[in-house]
Design an enzyme around this catalytic site. Sequence first.
Site, short mmCIF file in Angstrom:
data_model
loop_
_atom_site.label_atom_id
_atom_site.label_comp_id
_atom_site.label_asym_id
_atom_site.label_seq_id
_atom_site.Cartn_x
_atom_site.Cartn_y
_atom_site.Cartn_z
N GLU A 90 21.84 33.07 19.95
CA GLU A 90 20.83 32.60 20.90
C GLU A 90 20.20 33.79 21.61
OE1 GLU A 90 21.75 28.43 22.45
OE2 GLU A 90 22.94 29.79 23.66
N HIS B 213 27.65 31.97 27.09
CA HIS B 213 26.22 31.62 27.14
C HIS B 213 25.47 32.72 27.89
CE1 HIS B 213 22.53 29.46 28.02
NE2 HIS B 213 22.87 28.62 27.07
C1 PEP Z 1 20.76 26.74 25.56
O1 PEP Z 1 21.03 26.15 26.58
O2 PEP Z 1 21.60 27.46 25.03
C2 PEP Z 1 19.44 26.59 24.98
C3 PEP Z 1 19.26 27.04 23.76
O3 PEP Z 1 18.48 25.99 25.74
P1 PEP Z 1 17.00 25.56 25.24
O4 PEP Z 1 17.20 24.72 24.00
O5 PEP Z 1 16.45 24.78 26.38
O6 PEP Z 1 16.24 26.80 24.94
#
Ligand code: PEP
Length: 252
Positions: free
Chosen positions: A168, A94
Amino acid sequence: MNTSFLVANWKMNYTDQQTVASLHQIVGKSTLFPKTRLIICPSFTALASAHKLLSNTLIALGAQNLNHNTKGPYTGEINSAMVAEFCSYVVVGHSERRLLFGETSDDVNLKSIAAMHQSLQPIICLDGQSDATRQSNNRTLNIDELVIQVREAIKNFPLNSQFLIAYEPSWAIGSGEPADPDSVNTIAAKIREIVTSVLGSDTGMSVPILYGGSVTLGNINNYCKLPELNGALVGGASLDPAELVELAVSIQ
Ligand code: PEP
């Protein structure tokens, strides 16, 4: 691939008791989303209770991290065998771990391999950025950096490895500024192409690729309906049990 994946990353938010209370509400509504593969990732201290509560349901349990070493003098760390007692999945790489705890692509790779040795499926988070680009908060995606990051994450994986990838962008996480869906689709296609080139087309075609970063009820289907995407990883919007149920219902 028909299944829509929804990963709920609860980060460092709920105690064991709070986790149990939220899970009771979600389990009670789980017949409303039979086609969504919901994977809930609470804190380590809640995994034992969550495992008991979810054991006869279709909701899966994931951890948020692990240490790749098998055992030894690593005070405060948790290995893959410990996680596998309770979970089927584990989040690795992450961007909060990369940014705040200095995790490198090598760490992510070793954690993923350690997870798979215990039959845990790693949910490998990638932002497509080098450490320097991430630190500088640069939003432009450099394809060379994406290629390097994906290849480093999956190096030495056995053929037919079972894992998920969550794209992400670090700047989209918790910012209220999600990435543009068209560019997410293009990047997911590129990730699939890289996985195919390293691990072959069976793995490349079957690996679930998710998007994460400020996903809400209002925008989740802009991502989950994309041809290259198989679901979403959600942080903030997954914390409210009623909202999480609605997210799961809306993508199936
Ligand atoms: C995450 O924790 O990977 C995330 C995408 O958080 P958020 O949805 O709050 O942006």
